[in-house]
Design an enzyme around this catalytic site. Sequence first.
Site, PDB file in Angstrom:
ATOM      1  N   ASN A   7       0.867  -1.184   0.000  1.00  0.00           N
ATOM      2  CA  ASN A   7       0.000   0.000   0.000  1.00  0.00           C
ATOM      3  C   ASN A   7       0.903   1.234   0.000  1.00  0.00           C
ATOM      4  OD1 ASN A   7      -1.783   2.050   0.496  1.00  0.00           O
ATOM      5  ND2 ASN A   7      -2.627   1.178   2.385  1.00  0.00           N
ATOM      6  N   ARG A  93      -2.795  -2.055  -3.262  1.00  0.00           N
ATOM      7  CA  ARG A  93      -3.979  -1.228  -3.048  1.00  0.00           C
ATOM      8  C   ARG A  93      -3.909  -0.047  -4.017  1.00  0.00           C
ATOM      9  NH1 ARG A  93      -4.952   3.424   1.086  1.00  0.00           N
ATOM     10  NH2 ARG A  93      -7.173   3.716   0.771  1.00  0.00           N
ATOM     11  N   HIS A 182     -13.119   3.121   0.378  1.00  0.00           N
ATOM     12  CA  HIS A 182     -13.089   2.126   1.468  1.00  0.00           C
ATOM     13  C   HIS A 182     -13.754   0.818   1.040  1.00  0.00           C
ATOM     14  CE1 HIS A 182     -13.057   5.588   4.672  1.00  0.00           C
ATOM     15  NE2 HIS A 182     -11.822   5.169   4.434  1.00  0.00           N
ATOM     16  N   ARG A 243     -11.781  16.090   7.411  1.00  0.00           N
ATOM     17  CA  ARG A 243     -12.725  16.436   6.336  1.00  0.00           C
ATOM     18  C   ARG A 243     -14.124  16.529   6.930  1.00  0.00           C
ATOM     19  NH1 ARG A 243     -11.321  11.136   3.601  1.00  0.00           N
ATOM     20  NH2 ARG A 243      -9.119  11.360   3.125  1.00  0.00           N
ATOM     21  N   GLU A 386      -8.133  -4.797   5.805  1.00  0.00           N
ATOM     22  CA  GLU A 386      -8.074  -4.519   4.362  1.00  0.00           C
ATOM     23  C   GLU A 386      -6.937  -5.281   3.690  1.00  0.00           C
ATOM     24  OE1 GLU A 386      -8.611  -0.273   5.649  1.00  0.00           O
ATOM     25  OE2 GLU A 386      -9.226  -0.069   3.562  1.00  0.00           O
TER      26      GLU A 386
END
Length: 399
Positions: A7, A93, A182, A243, A386
């Site tokens: 990743n 990823r 996600h 955010r 993940e």
Amino acid sequence: MKILVINCGSSSIKYQLFESDGWHVMVKGGVDRIGEPMAEFRQIWFQGDTVEERLKESLHIPDHRRGLQRVIEALYDAGPLNEAAELGAVGHRVVHGGERFHSPARIDAAVVGAIRETVPLAPLHNPANLDGIEVTRSLLPGIPQVAVFDTAYHQTMPPVAWRYAVPLSLYQEYRVRRYGFHGTSHQYVARRAAEFLGRPLADCNLITLHLGNGASATAIAGGRSVDTSMGLTPLEGLVMGTRGGDIDPGVLVYLSRNAQMNIDDLDDLLNRRSGLLGVCGVNDMREIVRQAEAGQQDARLAIELFCYRLKKYIGAYLAVLGRVDALVFTGGIGENSAEIRARACDNLASCGIVIDLEANHSAQRTERRVSPDGSRVAALVIPTNEELEIARLTLATLD
Ligand code: ADP
């Protein structure tokens, strides 16, 4: 077979090496602060119940090529690899797969080209992901590589969920639509939730809540994503660390006209200065909970905003799905904060959602039910993984 999951972020690399027979992690590690004067490299080794940090170094790593070289050297020096042929595949990823990728893809020149075409949609992430792919291809020639996209799982959304109510030409010319992110995490916890409930995933309607630094909610009907809270970018939806999620787009027009903010200022405001940080000056939920307990009003408000938005999405997705079998909490906040889970579900008993106080506060850290037995909607905590999902999808793509 051994499967390496990589990743690459803009200034970091994370990796895990799995043994597909039993899917246990053999080693994991990472490089942080690539491009700065001193980067940090570490590798952790897992053997049975023993976890050992065998490598920890500070060194200059100018770019992803040098970082990945160090990672691969370490897999040979400190083990567990003896030769490249032991590696069955590498899974990468990739943040944005646009509309092209509905599932993981075995990497070849055409796939690299298609990922490059999506760079304008994810200008911070996809270039780093591409660097990782290209460098790994040159360092490990002949080893099959697979790209696993954060967006792919949501490609099953119907147009009513993915179209923005803007002129069609913006979609046709600029691919302005909702994609969602996600996906690997939502897909993993959905599968685990179905197993936990002892039912086929294809029969399960779920609302999955991934609550980490970034946060998103997904409505899943019969195992397929039918709506999700993030959009063209990860800015839409829930309140997150930095955010703010949903905001009247008119705010941006207003600020650009009245506060002399240009596109870069607005980008910085929306991505790095909003959310929990914007409301209370801190983006780490653990610290916010501590401050709220100490009586800080801004921290209390930040928690309330976070949970109120979450509850609105739960309500929206109950309406989208009609019948819901389980509400699934995951991510650092979803897995660890009993308070956030309880607040998000407060007063939803009429919708079949109830949290059991004792189960919710249990110290257990594995997959568990936090609703009373027999409640219409099971509330579950399912720790996400993940990397494991990327490893599994990588192998499945090669079969
Ligand atoms: P990322 O999205 O970077 O992978 P994580 O999924 O690890 O992030 O989630 C990080 C968030 O989880 C942080 O806001 C952290 O404070 C929060 N978190 C972790 N443990 C707890 C806890 N016990 N209570 C509240 N928040 C927690």
